[in-house]
Write a protein that holds these residues in place. Structure first.
Motif, PDB file in Angstrom:
ATOM      1  N   PHE A  44      26.941 -29.726  56.165  1.00 18.45           N
ATOM      2  CA  PHE A  44      25.382 -29.647  55.617  1.00 18.45           C
ATOM      3  C   PHE A  44      25.076 -31.374  55.226  1.00 18.45           C
ATOM      4  O   PHE A  44      25.655 -31.986  54.600  1.00 18.45           O
ATOM      5  CB  PHE A  44      25.349 -28.850  54.179  1.00 18.45           C
ATOM      6  N   VAL A  45      23.919 -31.428  55.824  1.00 17.81           N
ATOM      7  CA  VAL A  45      23.416 -32.894  55.604  1.00 17.81           C
ATOM      8  C   VAL A  45      22.279 -32.892  54.408  1.00 17.81           C
ATOM      9  O   VAL A  45      21.300 -32.065  54.619  1.00 17.81           O
ATOM     10  CB  VAL A  45      22.579 -33.516  56.940  1.00 17.81           C
ATOM     11  N   LEU A  46      22.225 -33.584  53.364  1.00 19.53           N
ATOM     12  CA  LEU A  46      21.373 -33.284  52.139  1.00 19.53           C
ATOM     13  C   LEU A  46      20.550 -34.475  52.448  1.00 19.53           C
ATOM     14  O   LEU A  46      20.739 -35.508  52.416  1.00 19.53           O
ATOM     15  CB  LEU A  46      22.229 -33.533  50.903  1.00 19.53           C
ATOM     16  N   GLY A  47      19.131 -33.923  52.299  1.00 15.91           N
ATOM     17  CA  GLY A  47      18.098 -35.054  52.311  1.00 15.91           C
ATOM     18  C   GLY A  47      17.340 -34.798  50.907  1.00 15.91           C
ATOM     19  O   GLY A  47      16.045 -34.101  50.803  1.00 15.91           O
ATOM     20  N   THR A  48      17.798 -35.341  49.799  1.00 19.44           N
ATOM     21  CA  THR A  48      17.443 -34.986  48.661  1.00 19.44           C
ATOM     22  C   THR A  48      18.059 -36.044  47.664  1.00 19.44           C
ATOM     23  O   THR A  48      18.925 -36.970  48.084  1.00 19.44           O
ATOM     24  CB  THR A  48      17.722 -33.627  48.154  1.00 19.44           C
ATOM     25  N   GLU A  49      17.489 -36.138  46.355  1.00 21.74           N
ATOM     26  CA  GLU A  49      18.553 -36.871  45.348  1.00 21.74           C
ATOM     27  C   GLU A  49      19.780 -36.583  45.277  1.00 21.74           C
ATOM     28  O   GLU A  49      20.279 -35.470  45.106  1.00 21.74           O
ATOM     29  CB  GLU A  49      17.491 -36.853  44.215  1.00 21.74           C
ATOM     30  N   SER A  50      20.366 -37.456  44.865  1.00 23.07           N
ATOM     31  CA  SER A  50      22.030 -37.401  44.498  1.00 23.07           C
ATOM     32  C   SER A  50      22.287 -36.616  43.462  1.00 23.07           C
ATOM     33  O   SER A  50      23.480 -36.125  43.408  1.00 23.07           O
ATOM     34  CB  SER A  50      22.509 -38.794  44.458  1.00 23.07           C
ATOM     35  N   GLY A  51      21.262 -36.351  42.547  1.00 26.30           N
ATOM     36  CA  GLY A  51      21.676 -35.296  41.401  1.00 26.30           C
ATOM     37  C   GLY A  51      22.046 -33.934  41.786  1.00 26.30           C
ATOM     38  O   GLY A  51      22.456 -33.174  41.173  1.00 26.30           O
ATOM     39  N   MET A  52      21.644 -33.641  43.005  1.00 29.45           N
ATOM     40  CA  MET A  52      21.726 -32.239  43.602  1.00 29.45           C
ATOM     41  C   MET A  52      23.302 -32.154  44.054  1.00 29.45           C
ATOM     42  O   MET A  52      23.745 -31.029  44.129  1.00 29.45           O
ATOM     43  CB  MET A  52      20.782 -31.890  44.883  1.00 29.45           C
ATOM     44  N   VAL A  53      23.999 -33.102  44.355  1.00 29.91           N
ATOM     45  CA  VAL A  53      25.181 -32.970  45.013  1.00 29.91           C
ATOM     46  C   VAL A  53      26.324 -32.432  43.957  1.00 29.91           C
ATOM     47  O   VAL A  53      26.978 -31.533  44.511  1.00 29.91           O
ATOM     48  CB  VAL A  53      25.915 -34.645  45.041  1.00 29.91           C
ATOM     49  N   THR A  54      26.187 -32.595  42.769  1.00 32.20           N
ATOM     50  CA  THR A  54      27.216 -32.041  41.837  1.00 32.20           C
ATOM     51  C   THR A  54      27.023 -30.604  41.866  1.00 32.20           C
ATOM     52  O   THR A  54      27.925 -29.487  42.020  1.00 32.20           O
ATOM     53  CB  THR A  54      26.951 -32.437  40.342  1.00 32.20           C
TER      54      THR A  54
END
Length: 293
Positions: free
Chosen positions: A123-133
């Motif tokens: 999955f490639v995340l195109g959003t702010e890093s706060g979503m990662v957790t």
């Protein structure tokens, strides 16, 4: 976001009526095209973090992760947004809010865990890093629950968080010289990983592609506010942000106008329908007044 919404409608205008009906059953090509000339947005603003998902990042995704699931927040720059829109049409992506992204990923992981074969998902995340957790925590729960079952198949998940190379610190092969007291095996395990560089939209405190303004909302900051409350006036209302007193040329409060698109979005996400207030504004206002924020 305004540019992305315009791009979204332009792409929908090229779809068939059946494809548009799957997105919203009350619309077709004619209704979508009728919206385009009424849609205007402020073109001089940008998010300093989402702007990092630009041309270089998109090229890397096409080169290295062409088979991965692509996700994009509504505010990512146009190249990443268009890439995710195209992936969405193939069933390989999602464009939307942070909750839409989380739901998409967890559903794909759940489907893989329920299958009777080995799976490796990217999955490639195109959003702010706060979503990662939140995403990693949700994926771990699903994978751990799958391990407790009697299935012999295995599902692995790779979360890819792309950022511009300008935001990363370079390291060399000699960067482990400070670990000379450790054994050779330990040095191999403790090799330094390239970290974030200080700069706009990126900091050593928040991590790569982290919004410095979002990171101001911390438990430490909240505790500091509570400690500063006086005994005589122990209400946090004294710290309430002041509203803008400025008004638009039509006499409306800037604060009210700024919050209105967010409230419309929340209504649509909760009900699946555009709010009546927004529909009346679009239909009743002259074209030059129907401005999308």
């Amino acid at each position: 976001m305004g540019a992305n919404i315009t791009e979204l409608f332009n792409q929908m205008a090229g779809m068939t009526d059946e494809e548009i009906a799957e997105i919203h059953p009350e619309h077709n090509r004619n209704t979508i095209k009728s919206l385009l000339h009424q849609l205007h947005y402020y073109q001089d603003g940008k998010c300093i973090v989402h702007d990092m998902f630009g041309h270089e990042v998109v090229e890397k995704i096409n080169e290295l992760y062409s088979d991965a699931f692509l996700t994009a927040h509504l505010e990512v720059p146009g190249e990443m947004f268009s890439l995710a829109i195209e992936a969405k049409r193939r069933g390989m992506g999602v464009v939307g809010s942070t909750q839409n992204i989380l739901d998409f990923i967890t559903q794909r992981v759940q489907d893989a865990c329920d299958s009777n074969r080995d799976n490796h998902l990217q999955f490639v995340l195109g959003t702010e890093s706060g979503m990662v957790t939140a995403i990693v925590a949700a994926v771990r729960r699903l994978l751990n629950s799958g391990e407790s079952s009697s299935k012999s198949t295995k599902t692995t998940v790779e979360i890819v968080f792309p950022v511009s190379s300008d935001s990363m610190i370079r390291t060399s092969s000699n960067d482990c010289h400070g670990l000379s007291s450790a054994s050779s095996d330990d040095i191999a395990k403790l090799a330094l990983i390239p970290g974030v560089a200080t700069g706009e939209g990126c900091s050593i405190h928040g991590g790569c592609a982290s919004c410095p303004y979002m990171k101001m909302n911390s438990l430490g900051a909240l505790l500091q506010v509570c400690q500063q409350l006086s005994e005589k006036n122990n209400s946090p209302s004294v710290y309430r942000a002041k509203r803008f007193n400025s008004t638009t040329p039509l006499g409306r409060s800037i604060a009210e106008v700024g919050c209105e698109p967010i409230l419309h979005m929340r209504h649509f996400q909760a009900t699946g329908k555009l709010p009546e207030k927004l529909i009346r504004q679009i239909l009743d206002q002259p074209i030059e007044e129907a401005v999308a924020s």
